[in-house]
Design a protein around this motif. Structure first.
Motif, short mmCIF file in Angstrom:
data_model
loop_
_atom_site.label_atom_id
_atom_site.label_comp_id
_atom_site.label_asym_id
_atom_site.label_seq_id
_atom_site.Cartn_x
_atom_site.Cartn_y
_atom_site.Cartn_z
N ILE A 1 -51.55 -58.07 47.47
CA ILE A 1 -50.73 -59.28 47.51
C ILE A 1 -50.07 -59.52 46.16
O ILE A 1 -48.87 -59.74 46.07
CB ILE A 1 -51.60 -60.51 47.91
N ILE A 2 -50.88 -59.43 45.09
CA ILE A 2 -50.33 -59.66 43.75
C ILE A 2 -49.26 -58.62 43.45
O ILE A 2 -48.17 -58.94 42.97
CB ILE A 2 -51.46 -59.63 42.70
N LEU A 3 -49.57 -57.37 43.77
CA LEU A 3 -48.63 -56.29 43.48
C LEU A 3 -47.32 -56.50 44.23
O LEU A 3 -46.24 -56.43 43.64
CB LEU A 3 -49.24 -54.94 43.87
N SER A 4 -47.40 -56.83 45.53
CA SER A 4 -46.16 -56.92 46.28
C SER A 4 -45.37 -58.15 45.88
O SER A 4 -44.13 -58.12 45.88
CB SER A 4 -46.40 -56.88 47.79
N PHE A 5 -46.06 -59.22 45.48
CA PHE A 5 -45.33 -60.39 45.00
C PHE A 5 -44.60 -60.04 43.69
O PHE A 5 -43.43 -60.37 43.51
CB PHE A 5 -46.26 -61.58 44.80
N GLY B 1 -38.82 -64.36 49.83
CA GLY B 1 -38.92 -63.27 50.80
C GLY B 1 -40.24 -62.55 50.67
O GLY B 1 -40.87 -62.19 51.66
N GLY B 2 -40.68 -62.36 49.42
CA GLY B 2 -41.95 -61.70 49.17
C GLY B 2 -43.11 -62.47 49.76
O GLY B 2 -43.99 -61.90 50.40
N ILE B 3 -43.10 -63.80 49.55
CA ILE B 3 -44.20 -64.63 50.06
C ILE B 3 -44.23 -64.58 51.59
O ILE B 3 -45.28 -64.38 52.20
CB ILE B 3 -44.07 -66.08 49.56
N ILE B 4 -43.04 -64.73 52.19
CA ILE B 4 -42.98 -64.66 53.66
C ILE B 4 -43.44 -63.28 54.12
O ILE B 4 -44.21 -63.15 55.08
CB ILE B 4 -41.55 -64.96 54.18
N GLY B 5 -42.99 -62.24 53.40
CA GLY B 5 -43.37 -60.87 53.74
C GLY B 5 -44.88 -60.67 53.66
O GLY B 5 -45.47 -60.00 54.51
N ILE B 6 -45.51 -61.28 52.65
CA ILE B 6 -46.96 -61.16 52.50
C ILE B 6 -47.67 -61.81 53.69
O ILE B 6 -48.60 -61.25 54.27
CB ILE B 6 -47.43 -61.80 51.17
N ILE B 7 -47.17 -63.00 54.08
CA ILE B 7 -47.79 -63.70 55.22
C ILE B 7 -47.61 -62.86 56.49
O ILE B 7 -48.57 -62.62 57.22
CB ILE B 7 -47.17 -65.10 55.40
N VAL B 8 -46.37 -62.40 56.73
CA VAL B 8 -46.11 -61.58 57.92
C VAL B 8 -46.98 -60.32 57.89
O VAL B 8 -47.61 -59.96 58.89
CB VAL B 8 -44.61 -61.20 58.00
N GLY B 9 -47.04 -59.70 56.71
CA GLY B 9 -47.83 -58.47 56.57
C GLY B 9 -49.31 -58.72 56.83
O GLY B 9 -49.98 -57.92 57.50
N ALA B 10 -49.83 -59.85 56.33
CA ALA B 10 -51.25 -60.16 56.51
C ALA B 10 -51.55 -60.38 57.99
O ALA B 10 -52.54 -59.86 58.52
CB ALA B 10 -51.63 -61.40 55.70
N VAL B 11 -50.67 -61.15 58.66
CA VAL B 11 -50.87 -61.40 60.09
C VAL B 11 -50.79 -60.08 60.86
O VAL B 11 -51.67 -59.76 61.67
CB VAL B 11 -49.80 -62.39 60.62
N LEU B 12 -49.75 -59.32 60.57
CA LEU B 12 -49.52 -58.06 61.27
C LEU B 12 -50.68 -57.09 61.08
O LEU B 12 -51.14 -56.45 62.03
CB LEU B 12 -48.24 -57.43 60.75
#
Lengths: 392, 232
Positions: A358-362, A328-339
Motif C-alpha cells: 500500500i505504501i509503495l503503490s501510494f 487515483g492511487g488511494i482509490i486504486g488501493i481500495i479497489v485493489g484491496a477489495v479485488l
C-alpha cells in the motif's frame, strides 16, 4: 503561496471538472489496483505453499531407500543409532511406513484409511498432537505391540459419540488396541489428514507388502545443520550401498526456496506488466494537465500580472497533478484491496494486502504525479504574462 | 518615482525590426495622475507593459523607486508587480471560476499575508468600491461596471502606491466609464500615483498630465487641468 493555498486551488480545479478528473485518474486507478491485486494474490499463493511445507517441517530430511535388487541390509535400529551418534545435528528420527487404502473396521463399519508406521518420535516430527490418550511409546515399537492412534475422522466414523480409547479395531484383518486420538488437523473429512491411523513401525513393516522399511524422516536441529546432517546420512548410506542411486536424501527447504524464487519472479513479472498501465495513466495525467494549462493560459497571465511567481504557478499545477494521481492511487488501493480479497476467496488462497504494498503503490502514484505533472507545470510557469493575458 | 531613460523596445531586431518604443524618456513623481495617450500601435501598450514590470526594455533603463527594473530577475519582477503596482485591465481580467472575494484576495495570497488579515483587507478594499455585499458572487453574475470595480478593488487590495489602468473604460458604457474615471480621480486625491493608458483623448482629459505617444516616440508631454465633464 502556501501549500495549503495550492491544495485548495488544486481541489477546486479537480472538483470543477469531476468527469475529466475521474477519467484522468482512471489510468492510475487501474494500474495501482492491478499491481496490488496481482502481487497480493501471488504472494498469498506463495505463502500458502510455503506454510504447507513449513507444517510438514522444513528441517525434516527424508531418506528413501531404493535398495539394490531387494538386497536391503539396513535395519531401523542402525538408522536410529546414526541419529543418536550425531545428536548435535539431529534432534530426532523416525522410520516411516505408509500404507494407503488400508481397510479399517470396527464392528460392522468399514472405512478406507491411510495407515502410517512410526516410532515414539513420529508425532513430534510430523507435528501431530494427541488430544486424548497417549501416543505410541518406545516399548510399543520394540515389543511390536498391536496398538494404534487414530485421527478424528476415523474416531467419528467408527465410534460416533462413544469413547474409542481401549476399543479394538481391525486393520487389514489384524486387531489393534486404540491408545490415543489425534487433535483435529484438517476438517475431519475423508480426504483430510484426519483420516489416518498411526501404528508402531515394527508392526507396520509386517503389514507392508515386502515387510521392509524404505523411508526414514530425520529432523535436523536447525536450518544450519541441514546440510552437514544430509552429508552424514549420504556418507553412511554410500558406505553401505556403494551406489548413489540406491537411496535418496532430500530436504524440503530446497523446494521451498525454489518455490519462493519462482513466485517472486512471477510477481515481479506481473507487477511489471501492471506497471505499464501505471505509465499509461501517468501519460494521461500529463496530457490532461497540458490541456488544462492551455485552457487556463489567461488565468496564468492574470496570476503572473498580479504577482504570482514562477514557483507559485509551478506549485499550483504540480500539486494539482499530484492530487489527481494520489487520489487515483488511494482509490486504486481500495479497489485493489477489495479485488484481491474477493479473488483470494474465489481461488482459495490466503488474502490480505501488505502495508508495504500500500505504501509503495501510494508513493508510486504520487511520484507519477510529480513526474508527469512537472512538464506541463513548467510550461505554465514559463508563460510570458503579456502573451498569456492576450490569450483568448 | 518612475523614471524611464532612453528606453527602446525593439521586436525582431535586424532588417524587419519593429521599434515599439523608440527612445522614450520621462519621469513620473509620486502622486501624479498621468495619461499616456496614443493610437493603437503607437507603443502605449508596450510602454505600459514596461512600467508594469511585465516586460523589460531592449535598451535603456527603467527605474522604479530608484531600483533598475530592467536588471531584475523574474521573481523580483513578480514581487514588484505584487507590492508596488496595481493593475486595472480593459477586460477586467477576473478569474471566472473564483468568487469576487477570492479574486480580490489573490494578490494578498501571493504576498503571504495570513488569512485573518487578508479577510480584513479584502473587505475594506471591496467597501471602497461599494461591492462589499457581493463577496460570494461569481464574476459573471455582475455587470461590466461592477466587474471593473472588482478589478479596481483587487488592484487596491495590497495597497500599492502606483495604479496602472489600461483602457479601464474601454469595455464600459459612457455612464459607468465616467464613474470609473471619477473613482480613479478620487484615488489620486487620496495620494495614489495613477497611470492611465488610453486612446480616448476625452478620457485622458481627466488626468493632470498628458503624454502623447506616436510611433514609439513621445510627441508631447503637457500639464492638464482635469476636465471630467468631457466624459459626457
Amino acid at each position: 503561496m502556501s501549500i495549503y493555498q495550492c491544495l485548495k486551488l488544486a481541489l477546486k480545479s479537480i472538483s470543477g471538472n469531476k468527469m475529466r478528473s475521474f477519467l484522468t485518474m482512471l489510468g492510475v486507478i487501474i494500474g495501482i489496483a492491478a499491481v496490488i491485486t496481482l502481487v497480493s494474490v501471488v504472494q498469498g499463493f506463495s505463502n500458502d505453499l510455503v506454510s504447507t511445507f513449513d507444517s510438514i517441517g522444513t528441517n525434516n530430511i527424508t531418506v528413501t531407500l531404493n535398495g539394490r535388487g531387494g538386497n536391503m541390509n539396513i535395519k531401523p535400529e542402525e538408522m536410529i543409532q546414526l541419529a543418536d551418534d550425531n545428536r548435535d545435528l539431529f534432534s530426532g528420527v523416525t522410520p516411516s511406513v505408509t500404507l494407503v487404502g488400508a481397510v479399517v473396521k470396527y464392528g460392522s463399519v468399514n472405512i478406507s484409511s491411510s495407515v502410517y508406521g512410526g516410532n515414539e518420535e513420529y508425532a513430534k516430527i510430523k507435528d501431530y498432537a494427541v488430544a486424548n490418550g497417549r501416543f505410541i511409546s518406545y516399548i510399543d515399537t520394540t515389543n511390536r505391540n498391536y496398538v494404534c492412534v487414530i485421527g478424528t475422522y476415523v474416531a467419528n466414523e467408527l465410534f460416533g459419540m462413544s469413547d474409542p480409547i481401549g476399543k479394538i479395531l481391525k486393520i487389514n484383518g489384524s486387531a489393534y488396541t486404540i491408545i490415543g486420538i489425534l487433535e483435529e488437523e484438517g476438517d475431519s473429512t475423508e480426504t483430510s489428514t484426519d483420516n489416518m491411523v498411526i501404528i508402531p513401525y515394527s508392526v507396520a513393516s509386517r503389514l507392508a507388502r515386502n515387510s521392509r522399511i524404505s523411508s526414514y524422516t530425520f529432523v535436523a536441529t536447525d536450518s544450519a545443520s541441514i546440510e552437514p546432517a544430509k552429508s552424514i546420512i549420504e556418507d553412511y548410506l554410500y558406505d553401505i550401498f556403494e551406489d548413489e542411486d540406491a537411496y535418496n536424501v532430500s530436504n524440503l527447504s530446497e523446494l521451498v526456496d525454489t518455490i519462493e524464487d519462482l513466485t517472486g519472479t512471477l510477481s515481479t513479472v506481473l507487477a511489471g506488466i501492471a506497471a505499464i498501465s501505471l505509465l499509461v495513466g501517468g501519460i494521461g495525467i500529463m496530457n490532461i494537465m497540458l490541456v488544462s494549462v492551455t485552457e487556463r493560459t489567461r488565468e496564468i497571465g492574470i496570476r503572473k500580472a498580479i504577482g504570482g511567481k514562477r514557483r507559485d504557478i509551478l506549485a499550483q499545477f504540480v500539486i494539482e497533478a499530484i492530487i489527481t494521481s494520489g487520489l487515483g492511487g488511494i482509490i486504486g488501493i481500495i479497489v485493489g484491496a477489495v479485488l484481491s480479497t474477493v479473488l483470494a476467496k474465489l481461488l482459495g488462497v490466503s488474502g490480505g494486502v501488505s502495508l508495504g504494498a500500500i505504501i509503495l503503490s501510494f508513493s508510486v502514484s504520487v511520484l507519477i504525479g510529480i513526474l508527469f505533472g512537472y512538464f506541463p507545470a513548467a510550461k505554465a510557469s514559463k508563460l510570458n504574462p503579456i502573451d498569456a493575458l492576450r490569450h483568448e | 518615482m518612475i523614471e524611464l531613460c532612453d528606453v527602446y523596445k525593439i521586436y525582431d531586431e535586424g532588417e524587419n525590426e519593429v521599434r515599439a518604443l523608440d527612445g522614450v524618456t520621462f519621469r513620473i513623481s509620486e502622486g501624479e495622475f498621468v495619461a499616456i495617450v496614443g493610437k493603437s500601435g503607437s507603443g502605449k501598450s508596450t510602454c505600459m507593459n514596461i512600467i508594469g514590470a511585465l516586460d523589460v526594455p531592449t535598451r535603456g533603463t527603467y527605474k522604479l523607486n530608484g531600483t533598475d527594473v530592467s536588471k531584475l530577475s523574474d521573481n523580483e519582477l513578480a514581487i514588484i508587480r505584487n507590492k508596488t503596482l496595481g493593475f486595472i485591465f480593459q477586460q477586467y481580467n477576473l478569474i471566472p471560476k473564483n468568487s469576487i472575494y477570492e479574486n480580490v484576495e489573490l494578490p494578498l495570497i501571493y504576498q503571504g499575508i495570513p488569512a485573518s488579515k487578508r479577510r480584513e483587507m479584502v473587505i475594506s478594499s471591496l467597501e471602497r468600491v461599494g461591492l462589499a455585499d457581493r463577496l460570494h458572487h461569481m464574476p459573471n453574475q455582475l455587470s461590466g461596471g461592477q466587474q471593473q470595480r472588482v478589478s479596481i478593488a483587487r488592484a487596491l487590495a495590497a495597497n500599492p502606491p502606483v495604479i496602472l489602468a489600461d483602457e479601464p473604460t474601454g469595455a464600459l458604457d459612457s455612464k459607468t466609464g465616467k464613474d470609473v474615471m471619477k473613482f480613479l480621480m478620487s484615488l489620486n486625491e487620496s495620494g495614489k500615483t495613477i497611470i492611465l493608458i488610453t486612446h480616448d483623448i476625452g478620457i485622458a482629459e481627466c488626468a493632470k498630465r498628458i503624454i502623447r505617444i506616436h510611433d514609439g516616440k513621445i510627441v508631447s508631454d503637457t500639464q492638464n487641468i482635469p476636465k471630467p465633464e468631457n466624459l459626457e
